[in-house]
Design a protein around this motif. Structure first.
Motif, mmCIF file in Angstrom:
data_model
loop_
_atom_site.group_PDB
_atom_site.id
_atom_site.type_symbol
_atom_site.label_atom_id
_atom_site.label_comp_id
_atom_site.label_asym_id
_atom_site.label_seq_id
_atom_site.Cartn_x
_atom_site.Cartn_y
_atom_site.Cartn_z
ATOM 1 N N GLN A 296 0.412 5.485 3.616
ATOM 2 C CA GLN A 296 1.408 4.639 2.978
ATOM 3 C C GLN A 296 1.070 4.494 1.502
ATOM 4 O O GLN A 296 -0.031 4.057 1.152
ATOM 5 C CB GLN A 296 1.438 3.265 3.652
ATOM 6 N N GLY A 299 -0.217 1.256 0.671
ATOM 7 C CA GLY A 299 -1.273 0.765 1.550
ATOM 8 C C GLY A 299 -2.397 0.080 0.796
ATOM 9 O O GLY A 299 -2.744 0.475 -0.324
ATOM 10 N N GLU A 341 -2.596 2.083 5.653
ATOM 11 C CA GLU A 341 -2.551 0.744 6.247
ATOM 12 C C GLU A 341 -2.862 0.883 7.732
ATOM 13 O O GLU A 341 -2.756 1.979 8.302
ATOM 14 C CB GLU A 341 -1.182 0.099 6.043
#
Length: 359
Positions: A296, A299, A341
């Motif tokens: 991500q 993240g 994440e």
């Protein structure tokens, strides 16, 4: 309590053979074991410290702990080969009386190198001065049951590790013990053979219905063969429960870490609950099966290293300059510097078994 029977062959129409077969198939009544407050030291070094454990009739329980915590000493006390400084052991409510109540299978099997497989299995029966006909019948049936008939005339040096273990088990079961004690039974086997033998050992225990206490330092071994696991840390029991509950619901960080890989991540940065809270505030511990990692751009964590460790993936990440280790059983392609994440997931088998066990 009714006796337990293990039928290992077809009964003959011969009256003599029928009597012999029933005598062989009859196993002594299952045994309940109660261990209360055992303590033992070697010199000034304590080995067992107020050790207590209850084992049900016909149960297979593994005492799991690191080397040097007193596991083998416990078995030697139960087998009558050693004595405790304090504490009480009861077999079916009574003090051990000797005889064939408990039989210990040692880690290196302790087969007699100068005796054939047949004579090794027959050794305990010969020591009890049973008739040659009865010995031949009982040993023959056991060798057949354990797939050792073709090895009957061989010597231990001519056997594989798995075959030696089966000979040791057959020799132990030949005297129909009420309690079977196993000391690191799979330690001398390679990984693949260990897995297959663990399943075989469990099936044999179920078929014979003998109360069994196994000691081991191998978490996978204990998980595969046990009804319950007693985690032993510091000479005493830290937790007792089903394999699922001990693995997914450890009562302490020490038990959590000993039972296998756990991720140490800030609870505030992941979705979901925790299995055990670590010593540091806000840090939770999650099993590989309970953690999903996602690449991500936004993240919070940055990947510093990625390693595939067999059935799970290790991700070394940093957050605000602090290093964390994350294990997941759902590997994803990552590169150094990626932002990620983490999400807490609940495996179906965890939800089905563990919540009920820990309620």
């Amino acid at each position: 309590m009714p006796p337990t029977y293990a039928v290992l062959g077809v009964l003959s129409n011969s009256r003599e053979e029928l009597v012999i077969t029933i005598f062989f198939c009859y196993l002594s009544t299952r045994m309940q074991v109660s261990i209360q407050g055992l303590s033992k030291s070697f010199g000034r070094t304590p080995v067992l410290s107020d050790f207590s454990l209850e084992v049900a009739d016909g149960e297979f329980i593994s005492v799991l702990g690191p080397s040097g915590v007193g596991k083998t000493t416990l078995l030697r006390i139960l087998a009558g080969l050693d004595t405790a400084a304090a504490g009480v052991v009861r077999f079916d409510g009574f003090a051990p009386a000797g005889g064939n109540e408990a039989v210990l299978v040692f880690q290196d099997y302790v087969l007699f190198p100068f005796l054939t497989v047949y004579r090794n299995v027959a050794f305990g029966l010969e020591a009890r001065r049973l008739s040659k006909h009865l010995i031949a019948d009982r040993v023959g049936r056991l060798l057949s049951h354990f797939g050792l008939s073709e090895q009957a005339g061989r010597y231990p040096a001519q056997l594989s590790g798995g075959q030696k273990q089966r000979v040791a088990l057959a020799r132990a079961l030949a005297v129909a013990p009420k309690l079977l004690l196993l000391d690191e039974p799979l330690a001398n086997l390679d990984k693949n053979l260990k897995r297959d033998t663990a399943l075989y050992l469990r099936s044999v225990q179920r078929e014979f219905g003998i109360t069994t206490i196994c000691v081991t330092h191998d978490q996978d071994e204990a998980m595969a063969i046990s009804d319950r696991i007693a985690v032993m840390l510091g000479g005493r029991i830290a937790q007792v429960g089903t394999p699922q509950s001990v693995y997914f619901r450890p009562v302490s960080p020490g038990v959590a870490r000993f039972m296998g890989p756990v991720s140490n991540l800030p609870e505030s940065q992941i979705t979901g609950g925790v299995i055990a809270r670590a010593d540091t505030a806000d840090i939770c511990l999650l099993r590989p099966e309970q953690l999903r990692v996602r690449k991500q751009l936004s993240g919070a964590f940055q990947v510093q290293d990625v390693r595939l460790l067999g059935s799970y993936q290790l991700c070394v990440v940093t957050l605000n300059g602090v290093r964390y280790e994350a294990f997941t059983s759902q590997p994803v392609p990552l590169q150094l510097g990626d932002r990620v994440e983490f999400e807490r997931v609940i495996p179906p088998f965890e939800e089905e078994y563990v919540y009920e066990a820990s309620s």
